[in-house]
Motif scaffolding. Structure first.
Motif, PDB file in Angstrom:
ATOM      1  N   GLU A   6       0.851  -1.188   0.000  1.00  0.00           N
ATOM      2  CA  GLU A   6       0.000   0.000   0.000  1.00  0.00           C
ATOM      3  C   GLU A   6       0.887   1.238   0.000  1.00  0.00           C
ATOM      4  O   GLU A   6       1.765   1.386   0.847  1.00  0.00           O
ATOM      5  N   ASP A   7       0.659   2.125  -0.979  1.00  0.00           N
ATOM      6  CA  ASP A   7       1.405   3.379  -1.067  1.00  0.00           C
ATOM      7  C   ASP A   7       0.530   4.428  -1.723  1.00  0.00           C
ATOM      8  O   ASP A   7      -0.699   4.290  -1.736  1.00  0.00           O
ATOM      9  N   ALA A   8       1.140   5.447  -2.288  1.00  0.00           N
ATOM     10  CA  ALA A   8       0.362   6.527  -2.892  1.00  0.00           C
ATOM     11  C   ALA A   8      -0.479   6.044  -4.067  1.00  0.00           C
ATOM     12  O   ALA A   8      -1.472   6.692  -4.436  1.00  0.00           O
ATOM     13  N   ASP A   9      -0.117   4.928  -4.663  1.00  0.00           N
ATOM     14  CA  ASP A   9      -0.869   4.380  -5.794  1.00  0.00           C
ATOM     15  C   ASP A   9      -2.017   3.494  -5.347  1.00  0.00           C
ATOM     16  O   ASP A   9      -2.718   2.914  -6.184  1.00  0.00           O
ATOM     17  N   GLY A  10      -2.205   3.353  -4.042  1.00  0.00           N
ATOM     18  CA  GLY A  10      -3.305   2.552  -3.539  1.00  0.00           C
ATOM     19  C   GLY A  10      -2.861   1.199  -3.009  1.00  0.00           C
ATOM     20  O   GLY A  10      -1.662   0.932  -2.848  1.00  0.00           O
ATOM     21  N   ARG A  33      -2.618  -2.876  -3.325  1.00  0.00           N
ATOM     22  CA  ARG A  33      -2.668  -4.048  -4.203  1.00  0.00           C
ATOM     23  C   ARG A  33      -2.332  -5.274  -3.373  1.00  0.00           C
ATOM     24  O   ARG A  33      -1.430  -5.245  -2.525  1.00  0.00           O
ATOM     25  N   ARG A  68       5.388   6.268   3.726  1.00  0.00           N
ATOM     26  CA  ARG A  68       5.297   6.309   2.264  1.00  0.00           C
ATOM     27  C   ARG A  68       4.723   5.023   1.704  1.00  0.00           C
ATOM     28  O   ARG A  68       4.080   5.017   0.646  1.00  0.00           O
ATOM     29  N   ALA A  69       4.970   3.926   2.388  1.00  0.00           N
ATOM     30  CA  ALA A  69       4.468   2.638   1.911  1.00  0.00           C
ATOM     31  C   ALA A  69       4.426   1.655   3.063  1.00  0.00           C
ATOM     32  O   ALA A  69       5.131   1.807   4.062  1.00  0.00           O
ATOM     33  N   SER A 124       7.567  -1.518  -7.281  1.00  0.00           N
ATOM     34  CA  SER A 124       7.274  -1.159  -8.674  1.00  0.00           C
ATOM     35  C   SER A 124       6.300  -2.114  -9.349  1.00  0.00           C
ATOM     36  O   SER A 124       5.826  -1.825 -10.453  1.00  0.00           O
ATOM     37  N   THR A 166       3.056  -3.378 -10.426  1.00  0.00           N
ATOM     38  CA  THR A 166       1.691  -2.849 -10.495  1.00  0.00           C
ATOM     39  C   THR A 166       0.710  -3.988 -10.710  1.00  0.00           C
ATOM     40  O   THR A 166       1.090  -5.073 -11.169  1.00  0.00           O
TER      41      THR A 166
END
Length: 506
Positions: A233-237, A239, A304-305, A369, A371
């Motif tokens: 989990e980070d700024a990209d949501g 997964r 951050r994550a 990294s 995704t």
């Protein structure tokens, strides 16, 4: 604990030749151990006196220093009888290490207590056992042409106090480094002794570590074979990848699913890389306990994550206490790591197991990294031929069923004990194999629009039933007249050229 010997840097010609011979005959590592041991045990070079760049004459070689107080630096049998080591560094900071059991040093520094790294402890204990100066540079320091500050001894670069179990002690003051010779040395004095000594660089540098660098670094225990769930989990949501089965299943590598932000089958190779990257995570250095102040200072209150890994209970092969490979049982556990503000472009700060650590960024890059889209299986068929038991195809208003029976299931055939039927009628296995292998090579041709939804009934539904009792479906519905939407286990993500999945093995 096993004692580790290191290379001795004392200036003896025969020692230097021994290093060369050992390197050529038995590799550097073997020569490193032999040389340190040989030099430590004695053997003064008979070579002529050598003049140093500072004008000092090495009139004496390998000078043992005797602790004051009537004790001895060695117990019977040559085992170091050391009680403690205290080191004061140039900035005034200091630490003390106590030998709490043979071969184990426990560090006390800044209110914290922790074990010292095994390799550092072994080196310091070795040096302390009958401490030996490299040479005598001057018999009387008061007669030196320059003040002690010229040699980095006023104030000293570091002060080392060795205290032995019988109460005796040895206080050493180590100065600057003289790198003018083939074998560099440091200037040194011993409390209560008028002489100026040289000490080999390796020994001096063994006692030059700052307290945080002494800490035995605990490392995560992550086994790729036991990992069955990974969350990032980070700024990209968020997964999430999960194993849809048991870690012991023969088809476990093909059973991974992306479950957030949506559900879809994963590419086995990408998940293997993810689990391997997790297994290789290792901390570089310890920064401090994760106090409230440190959490706030390094950004862990809003990380951050976050990486969370679940490991299933299991038995794996590992190295036992005696060095032999043996089975080891592990309990179910969960690993969590938070990323705070980076220390630099190359080094990250992380919070794990109640402490703040540094870790090289490249160790985390492959995990962060990945995704959701990059992890998906782009091959349309989700089941290998070796794991297939039954294939049902509903297309164009017709239904056909291919069923495979393998040796051990009560069947026998000419193709390695494998038989196949189509709608109950025998079919040459080689025909089915050729057609199915063609299907296995089909990959998607693109991604569907994010807002795509289909109210059209699929024109083809393929149902795959496995030897391990899992059922997977692939449905095809018209997308634009030339391509079909691929609906895998109920989720549509990709599109495919029409006709690519035609299957008529008969």
């Amino acid at each position: 604990m096993q004692k580790i010997t290191r290379r001795q840097h004392r200036e003896r010609p025969w020692v230097r030749w021994a290093v060369l011979a050992a390197a050529l005959a038995a590799l550097i590592a073997v020569g490193w151990i032999i040389l340190k041991t040989a030099a430590k045990d004695g053997g003064v070079s008979p070579a002529a006196t050598e003049e140093t760049p500072s004008g000092f004459s090495h009139a004496a070689r390998g000078v043992p220093l005797t602790p004051s107080g009537g004790g001895t630096a060695e117990a019977a049998g040559g085992t170091p009888d050391l009680a403690s080591i205290e080191v004061t560094l140039p900035d005034g900071t200091f630490w003390t290490a106590y030998q709490t059991e043979p071969g184990v040093l426990t560090v006390h520094a800044d209110g914290s207590v922790y074990p010292m790294r095994d390799t550092l402890a072994a080196a310091m204990l070795y040096d302390a056992a009958g401490f030996t100066a490299r040479s005598v540079l001057a018999d009387d320091m008061s007669a030196l042409p320059e003040p002690l500050s010229a040699y980095g001894l006023d104030p000293p670069r570091q002060t080392v106090t060795l205290t032995y179990a019988d109460g005796s002690g040895l206080t050493l003051r180590i100065g600057t480094k003289n790198a003018g010779l083939d074998e560099a040395f440091y200037y040194m004095t011993a409390e209560g002794d008028p002489r100026l000594f040289s000490v080999d660089a390796a020994t001096a540098e063994d006692f030059a570590f700052e307290a945080p660098l002494l800490r035995a670094i605990e490392q995560p225990v992550l086994h790729a074979s036991r990992i069955d769930r990974v969350e990032v989990e980070d700024a990209d949501g968020l997964r999430v990848w999960e194993l849809d089965g048991d870690i012991a299943d023969s088809d476990a590598a093909d059973r991974w699913m992306l479950t957030a932000p949506f559900r879809y089958a994963c590419d086995g190779g990408m998940i293997r890389n993810l689990r391997r990257n997790l297994e290789n995570l290792s901390m570089a250095s310890w920064i401090g306990d994760a106090t409230a102040e440190m959490r706030a200072a390094y950004g862990f209150d809003a990380p951050r994550a976050r990486i969370t890994v679940h490991q299933s209970a299991g038995t794996i092969l590992g190295v036992g206490a005696g060095g032999a490979i043996e089975e080891q049982d592990w309990e179910d556990d969960t690993f969590e790591l938070l990323l705070g503000t980076p220390q630099s472009d190359l080094v990250d700060r992380v919070l794990w197991a109640g402490s703040v650590w540094t870790i090289p960024h490249f160790r985390l890059a492959g995990i962060l990294s990945l995704t959701p889209m990059n992890s998906l299986n782009t091959y349309v068929v989700p089941v290998s031929l070796s794991n297939l038991r039954r294939l049902t195809v509903d297309a164009d208003g017709e239904t056909h069923v291919w069923e495979i029976t393998r040796a051990g299931d009560g069947g026998a055939g000419e193709d390695g004990g494998i038989t196949v039927t189509r709608d109950g009628q025998p079919l040459a296995y080689s025909v089915f194999e050729a057609n199915y292998n063609r299907l296995l090579m089909v990959t998607v041709s693109g991604v569907l629009p994010e807002d795509w939804t289909s109210e059209i009934t699929p024109h083809t539904v393929m149902t795959f039933e496995t030897e391990t009792g899992v059922t997977r479906t692939v449905a095809l519905a018209d997308f634009n007249g030339m391509q079909d939407a691929v609906i895998t286990d109920g989720t549509a993500v990709f599109r495919l050229v029409k006709g690519a999945m035609a299957f008529t093995a008969e």
